[in-house]
Design an enzyme around this catalytic site. Structure first.
Site, short mmCIF file in Angstrom:
data_model
loop_
_atom_site.label_atom_id
_atom_site.label_comp_id
_atom_site.label_asym_id
_atom_site.label_seq_id
_atom_site.Cartn_x
_atom_site.Cartn_y
_atom_site.Cartn_z
N ASP A 313 0.82 -1.21 0.00
CA ASP A 313 0.00 0.00 0.00
C ASP A 313 0.85 1.26 0.00
O ASP A 313 1.85 1.36 0.72
CB ASP A 313 -0.89 -0.03 1.25
CG ASP A 313 -1.74 1.22 1.38
OD1 ASP A 313 -2.66 1.40 0.57
OD2 ASP A 313 -1.46 2.02 2.30
N GLU A 383 1.03 -0.41 -5.01
CA GLU A 383 0.03 0.62 -5.27
C GLU A 383 0.71 1.98 -5.23
O GLU A 383 1.33 2.36 -4.23
CB GLU A 383 -1.07 0.58 -4.21
CG GLU A 383 -2.16 1.62 -4.46
CD GLU A 383 -2.62 2.35 -3.21
OE1 GLU A 383 -3.79 2.78 -3.20
OE2 GLU A 383 -1.83 2.50 -2.27
#
Length: 691
Positions: A313, A383
């Protein structure tokens, strides 16, 4: 021995005069007197006319034919004769030649065969937002046992890879992205035993589990942060601290993703700490090697449990410039006090810093140590929203020399609703295909927990054609829960807002795309069957838009998604063939998928415009004159035959056209075609080979 015309009977034992006793050198015949031998020989009563064999008294076996159970002496006597030796040698060398030929063929097939695709390339990745997927205990919040109850849904859709958003122990200020303990499951979602049982059952069903990993920050309630606040010698520099005046200006103009300053003063330590997200999410200091090792150990902890991969993330935020200078403003004339959002600044010092990729490669190295067993490959996806700076995104791909992520998430299709046209759709696809490093694997995302549902942003009339695009492009598609049935955003009143981003800015709330999954027309859409409680409202259309209803309708969004998911896996041209642009205009985007050596190919004609269109592909000589529709998003058009000069599509309609041809498009249009790893099909023996 007596001999009759129809049989031979053995009399008393007959001695072989040439037989050597194992215990001595004297012939065994010496132990029998000549008189006894003669007497026994006379008693045999052999009639020469009956058997036609004349026995030599000096060497009986010289005239005996080969027979079953013959002694070694007789076998050796006849085995050297040409009529026995030559066939034997022929068979021997023939066996040797066949064996060598099989080995050579095997080596050739292995050498020429393209690399087998890994599990993360074999099917769509399905994102589960656990709070909203299925509630098993009636508290209104989804949980791990709820996911376990719905594993059949993934198999129904031919999904092999499931990404589950965070379920770590957390104060839930950002719904799990503020982690209090990376090695524990939050009680809201269940227990570690629940997780282990879920993982075991998924593996038993051939499913892979991808976890969310949040390396950039922790919760302010994490043990590390509390020890860092009191300047514990080991943890003192685990976070980014700097001196500041609690009542004065902040250390610099850096702005949080959620708005306002990225710095918060801590009274316990007497300094400001950096948080690029919520103030409850302090940034870790990855310039401290102890932090790096602690995070590596956490990755190792979950890999030992059997997790199949990680979604990393917000990786571009992991490092920031050590000098802490002010970011340059997008508008230099804007008063500094009005700089309150990330869009007001160029993020030159807070994202994508030198050393970031070295950190990710260390995580990759840990995953690779667990990837050595067959079918145990550990997957890594990053990401990073880099928007127009696509070259930064491409740097997350692995290279032939250095391993990093298998692919970075591709978010460009999220912009499809910005311009309803075929030209725009092609442009968004080409941003990725035109910049992706040679030989790498593409991927596509049309929705997630941070962005509006595509059925709402593009309109429900376009969800089918968008799913068709997603599942027929080359690479790995990612589906956010509910997209397979066309779920839309919910309306959330200000009093119902749960999302911290929405509390800062109502229009920025991400709650609308996080509503409970619609399983049936029952209470709470089947999300919670035990109590009338849900953490967010259920969409009011749940009685008609749900899994149960759509399973019964062959023309539903779900049925079409399932058909395309299965087609993608079973058809080589779609799975690993060439991707070639054919046509794009104000309404229609068209492309084909083909594989060298395979006569069967697929043409996609997708209408993203606001009106019906007739597409003329008569200039494409590689296409046959008449084309049959395998599947249309308007199922009444399934099986229709079109002239290639007049292919009719309504607004929001997509066609999958299957055709046969011996003429390939890609050899004569290399600038319009892409393939990750070239392979050819040999129909005579039904194999793929490198070409």
């Amino acid at each position: 021995m007596s001999v009759r015309k129809d049989s031979v009977e053995l009399g008393e034992c007959v001695r072989n005069p040439g037989f050597q006793d194992a215990d001595g050198d004297a012939p065994a015949a010496d132990t029998v007197s000549a008189a006894e031998s003669e007497e026994k020989r006379d008693s045999i009563g052999v009639k020469r006319d009956s058997i036609g064999v004349k026995l030599d008294p000096d060497d009986e076996y010289n005239q005996v034919k080969p027979y079953a159970g013959m002694p070694k002496e007789v076998l050796l006597l006849y085995s050297s004769q040409a009529r026995y030796r030559v066939p034997r040698e022929i068979l021997f060398w023939l066996t040797v030649c066949c064996t060598l030929a099989l080995v050579a063929i095997t080596i050739t097939v292995i050498a020429l065969s393209p690399r087998c695709l890994s599990w993360w390339q074999a099917s769509p990745v399905y994102q589960v937002y656990p709070r909203s997927f299925k509630d098993s205990d009636g508290d209104g919040v989804g949980d791990l046992k709820g996911i376990m109850e719905k594993l059949d849904h993934f198999q129904y859709l031919n999904i092999k890879s499931v990404w589950i958003s965070p379920f770590y122990r957390s104060p839930m200020k950002d719904f799990g992205y503020d982690v209090e303990d990376f090695r524990d499951v939050d009680p809201l979602f269940g227990t570690m035993q629940d997780f282990e049982e879920l993982l075991t059952e998924m593996h038993n069903r051939g499913l892979k589990l991808i976890m969310d990993f949040i390396p950039n920050h922790t919760s302010d309630r994490h043990r590390w942060f509390n020890l860092s606040r009191i300047r514990d010698p080991y943890y003192e520099d685990f976070y980014v601290w700097t001196d500041c005046d609690p009542n004065g200006p902040k250390p610099n103009n850096w702005v949080s993703i959620f708005g306002n300053s990225s710095w918060t003063y801590d009274e316990v330590r007497g300094q400001c700490y950096l948080h690029q997200f919520l103030k409850e999410q302090p940034d870790l200091n990855f310039r401290n090697p102890n932090v790096v090792q602690e995070m590596i150990d956490i990755v190792d902890f979950w890999l030992k449990k059997g997790v199949d991969g990680f979604r990393m993330d917000a990786v571009k935020h992991m490092l920031e410039a050590a000098h802490l200078r002010d970011e340059p403003q997008v508008d230099p004339n804007k008063p500094p006090e009005l700089v309150t959002t990330e869009w007001d600044l160029h993020s030159d010092y807070t994202t994508s810093q030198v050393g970031l990729h070295d950190l990710l490669r260390e995580f990759r190295a840990v995953l690779d140590t667990y990837s050595r067993e067959p079918d145990k490959y550990r997957f890594m996806v990053t990401e990073s929203y880099d928007y127009e700076e696509v070259d930064k995104t491409m740097m997350y791909y692995s290279t032939h020399l250095v391993r990093e992520s298998d692919f970075p998430f591709n978010f460009y299709l999220l912009d499809l609703p910005h311009n309803a046209s075929g030209v725009w759709a092609k442009h968004l696809v080409h941003i990725w295909m035109g910049n992706m490093p040679r030989g790498e694997w593409p991927n596509w995302v049309v929705g997630n927990h941070d962005r509006s549902r595509i059925a709402s942003s593009a309109g429900p009339a376009y969800i089918r054609v968008i799913n068709m695009l997603l599942l027929t492009l080359p690479g790995t598609p990612t589906t956010y829960y509910g997209e397979e049935i066309g779920m839309e955003n919910i309306n959330v009143t200000q009093s119902e807002i749960q999302d911290p981003a929405g509390k800062y800015n109502t229009s920025a709330s991400r709650d609308p795309e996080r509503s409970p999954m619609q399983w049936s027309g029952d209470m709470n859409a089947g999300f919670n069957n035990k109590t009338n409680v849900t953490w967010l409202p259920v969409h009011p259309d749940y009685e008609t838009v749900n899994v149960e209803v759509q399973k019964k309708d062959d023309g539903s969004v779900l049925a079409q998604y399932r058909f395309l998911s299965n087609l993608r896996v079973t058809e080589l041209a779609l799975h690993r063939g060439w991707f070639c642009y054919i046509h794009a205009d104000a309404n229609v985007f068209s492309y084909l998928r083909e594989l060298d050596g395979l006569s069967q190919a697929y043409l996609m004609v997708l209408n993203f415009g606001k009106q019906s269109a007739i597409t003329d592909l008569s200039s494409v000589s590689e296409l046959p004159d008449r084309l049959t529709v395998l599947m249309s998003t308007n199922h009444v058009n399934n099986g229709k035959v079109y002239e290639k000069s007049r292919i009719l599509t309504e607004a929001g309609e997509g066609l999958v056209i299957q055709y046969s041809t011996d003429t390939r498009f890609n050899p004569t249009h290399p600038e319009e075609c892409y393939v990750s790893e070239k392979a050819c099909f040999l129909p005579t023996i039904n194999i793929l080979y490198k070409c």
